[in-house]
Design a protein around this motif. Sequence first.
Motif, mmCIF file in Angstrom:
data_model
loop_
_atom_site.group_PDB
_atom_site.id
_atom_site.type_symbol
_atom_site.label_atom_id
_atom_site.label_comp_id
_atom_site.label_asym_id
_atom_site.label_seq_id
_atom_site.Cartn_x
_atom_site.Cartn_y
_atom_site.Cartn_z
ATOM 1 N N ALA A 44 0.869 -1.165 0.047
ATOM 2 C CA ALA A 44 -0.165 0.137 0.104
ATOM 3 C C ALA A 44 0.866 1.260 -0.042
ATOM 4 C CB ALA A 44 -1.167 -0.090 1.162
ATOM 5 N N THR A 45 1.856 1.147 0.804
ATOM 6 C CA THR A 45 2.871 2.246 0.954
ATOM 7 C C THR A 45 3.614 2.410 -0.550
ATOM 8 O OG1 THR A 45 3.334 2.032 3.142
ATOM 9 C CG2 THR A 45 4.833 3.010 2.057
ATOM 10 N N THR A 50 -3.604 -3.248 -1.444
ATOM 11 C CA THR A 50 -3.267 -1.972 -1.884
ATOM 12 C C THR A 50 -4.412 -1.066 -1.925
ATOM 13 O OG1 THR A 50 -3.775 -2.369 -4.403
ATOM 14 C CG2 THR A 50 -1.491 -3.070 -3.504
ATOM 15 N N ALA A 51 -5.800 -1.145 -1.811
ATOM 16 C CA ALA A 51 -6.665 -0.350 -1.618
ATOM 17 C C ALA A 51 -6.531 0.484 -0.298
ATOM 18 C CB ALA A 51 -7.996 -1.068 -1.333
ATOM 19 N N LEU A 52 -5.850 0.192 0.425
ATOM 20 C CA LEU A 52 -5.500 1.053 1.730
ATOM 21 C C LEU A 52 -4.837 2.090 1.593
ATOM 22 C CD1 LEU A 52 -4.536 -2.069 3.871
ATOM 23 C CD2 LEU A 52 -6.357 -0.746 4.293
ATOM 24 N N PRO A 66 -4.899 3.393 -5.572
ATOM 25 C CA PRO A 66 -4.998 2.651 -6.898
ATOM 26 C C PRO A 66 -6.252 2.875 -7.199
ATOM 27 C CG PRO A 66 -5.218 0.882 -5.280
ATOM 28 C CD PRO A 66 -4.896 2.084 -4.497
ATOM 29 N N HIS A 67 -6.567 3.043 -8.646
ATOM 30 C CA HIS A 67 -7.749 3.408 -9.129
ATOM 31 C C HIS A 67 -8.431 2.183 -9.531
ATOM 32 C CE1 HIS A 67 -5.148 7.012 -9.615
ATOM 33 N NE2 HIS A 67 -5.905 7.483 -9.212
ATOM 34 N N ILE A 68 -7.812 1.189 -10.091
ATOM 35 C CA ILE A 68 -8.470 0.055 -10.493
ATOM 36 C C ILE A 68 -7.535 -1.240 -9.941
ATOM 37 C CG2 ILE A 68 -8.702 -1.526 -12.657
ATOM 38 C CD1 ILE A 68 -8.907 0.971 -14.265
ATOM 39 N N VAL A 109 -3.668 4.399 -12.080
ATOM 40 C CA VAL A 109 -2.863 3.438 -11.460
ATOM 41 C C VAL A 109 -3.531 2.151 -11.161
ATOM 42 C CG1 VAL A 109 -1.492 2.806 -9.358
ATOM 43 C CG2 VAL A 109 -1.511 5.147 -10.251
ATOM 44 N N ILE A 110 -3.339 1.056 -11.735
ATOM 45 C CA ILE A 110 -3.768 -0.164 -11.839
ATOM 46 C C ILE A 110 -2.884 -1.362 -11.289
ATOM 47 C CG2 ILE A 110 -4.384 -2.058 -13.336
ATOM 48 C CD1 ILE A 110 -4.424 0.005 -15.536
ATOM 49 N N VAL A 111 -3.592 -1.969 -10.138
ATOM 50 C CA VAL A 111 -2.987 -3.040 -9.502
ATOM 51 C C VAL A 111 -3.437 -4.300 -9.935
ATOM 52 C CG1 VAL A 111 -2.791 -4.239 -7.172
ATOM 53 C CG2 VAL A 111 -2.435 -1.710 -7.186
#
Lengths: 413, 413
Positions: free
Chosen positions: A158-159, A194-196, A205-207, A235-237
């Motif tokens: 997430a960081t 990563t939503a954190l 992230p956006h997606i 930003v896509i994860v």
Amino acid sequence: MKGNCIIAQSGGSTAVMNASACGIIQEAIEQQAITNVYAAQNGILGILREEIFDLQNESSKAIEGLKTTPAAAFGSCRYKINLENDLAKIINTFEKYKIHFFFYIGGNDSQDSANKINQFAKQKGYPLITMGIPKTIDNDLVHTDHTPGYGSVIKYLATMTMEAGMDTEALYTTDTINIIETMGRNSGWIAAGTALARRNKKDAPHIILFPEQPFREEKFYEKIDCTLKKWGRCVIVVSEGIKNSDGNYLFEQNDKINRDTFGHSQLGGAATYIKKIIEKEIKQKVRYSIPSTIQRNGIHFASLTDSNEAYLLGQTAIKLAIAGINGKMVTLKRISNYPYKCKTDIVDLSLVANRVKSFPQEWITPDGFFVTRNFYQYTRPLIQGEVKPRLKGGLPVFMRFRKEKVKSTTLTL
Amino acid sequence: MKGNCIIAQSGGSTAVMNASACGIIQEAIEQQAITNVYAAQNGILGILREEIFDLQNESSKAIEGLKTTPAAAFGSCRYKINLENDLAKIINTFEKYKIHFFFYIGGNDSQDSANKINQFAKQKGYPLITMGIPKTIDNDLVHTDHTPGYGSVIKYLATMTMEAGMDTEALYTTDTINIIETMGRNSGWIAAGTALARRNKKDAPHIILFPEQPFREEKFYEKIDCTLKKWGRCVIVVSEGIKNSDGNYLFEQNDKINRDTFGHSQLGGAATYIKKIIEKEIKQKVRYSIPSTIQRNGIHFASLTDSNEAYLLGQTAIKLAIAGINGKMVTLKRISNYPYKCKTDIVDLSLVANRVKSFPQEWITPDGFFVTRNFYQYTRPLIQGEVKPRLKGGLPVFMRFRKEKVKSTTLTL
């Protein structure tokens, strides 16, 4: 029962699997019922190969250093027991080394191995107590609220996502697309974490692309388009294990198209596949990061909550073993979110072995590209606090054991 | 001279380029000669587009927050000035906004732009003081001992290399190969910095591939073979810009072989190329990480020395500008290693513009795969201390400006 105990570690690394080992060792030293504390090099392979070392010879400072050293201090393995021959060899070794307590730190495959060893010992009448300690960044073990290793990997990722998000925000003008590929095999737990990073809608992230959500190309382009229009960047994860609607990995699909001149499959995984299709469809420059093994060993910014729980589970496994509990994996059971409270519990090894906990569909937003509020409530407590490894010259200091083999004179031959 | 000042940021992000901005702003606020402090959105593009905002409206807390926020708070650009038209537009805007002090935070291309703007102002008789502030993770600017951004990127990458190294050490049994691809364009400074991870010969990285060292495949295989024999594992750091003996990028070579069905070049860079050739030749499984934009924004573990120097250079640029110094870039001049002492100095913008400082050949070991002791002496001081971003809920907090445009009523029209 009284005897020696052995610790082994298995599967992929985490930042806190040594903290579990530390909990086991420090508690074992305190226990009268345990004579010597041994460790196997590279999991059960070390038992099969008699690569067993004596922790009595290690300094208490080295043992304490386990808490701030990532990966597997005793070495790990991915060896799956199939033959009775292996089981017999393991029990023979246990007998030779007077080992009556076996602690296996690992994921679901490892709990399966632990279970097989324990069943075989029972069948042969060898007195053995086996306890499993959960460990996987993937958070995909059943019967435990979460797994040690997960809180740290998502805190770090997430960081990274926040920081890469700032890069994307700063970077030049508009329509910047950045992809981050996460681990997690067939479950979306890690990618979801990563939503954190997102404190408001503008943030990365956006997606998020989950393995549990069949990849629909058209919807994906629409979502990117919409994100670029709103924020000028995206930003896509992507989880390494994303699949199409037929259940095939996307990058395997890619492999069928492209084989190189050497006859190898095309390299790179989900991120490079996604990059390629975006560049084809949206005609924007796409950057990507693949933190790979880096993500799971980030002790320099690991979760203290995670580390403490990893330690606690190791310590609890010993206490329960001494009390005669056998054939169980120690688990975490959440009592409450606010304040966060978790207690330890146990489950039969056989109920954990080879099973996988997928990311819950109800925690994925209706469009399939993000997580719901419930997921935040679940994960936020897991990333609190920071492990502080000792630093020397601006870099962390990790410990290594001396690893002296158990002397044969101490053995019953 | 008295007037407004403008700050702009340019080129790729670093963890500490906002610390330089903070130094400029906090010092500018103190100076009587400076009326208002403005910033341009996306470097000189913001000046060309009149996207100029007023920092008077930002809180001092937000300004202080620049020190612990990575990337470019004002947005960056890669715009290269070529036309006199652009220069005329920039000077017109400066005139309109009464800007007589221009501070450009950037790499060698940006110093070239700053120089062109300054020369044009002089030619047109517009009173302007221009100062450049060095910024690049690549450490490839001439006439400065090192560049702000470099200390932080190598501190973070060395830590990643240590942690990935522990993974490789733990991981399963023997002959594990792990590749980490670093940034650095055509210079090996960043890749070299990962050498700091190595405290003894056993430690990662075992091999570093520099762009300054033509890639010799046979020697490389020999080195891997030798490393695997010695340590049972091999961590390779590869600079994104490695080239063959003809001076071509290795992954371009790869592109010629493989084009995908869409007609795009094959994706992935140096790491995937190296992975492929190793798998062909040595027939070992190879893992790789590409930390990409993540590496340059790691404020959660950035170097405090680096951050402080970035701040100092910003602050110094203002002081010198007020004293009448013009057309210079502020630089760092090392006085001593032990104790580490660095002072600021200046150099003509024209002497920095478009020039590149390669990694010194004498700091590469004779076999071409590692760095010498002198490199350690040079870099060790640069990674000392840690920036401590404010944390909330276990994650860093970054600042964002409100970015209110300069009101037209305040302007000379």
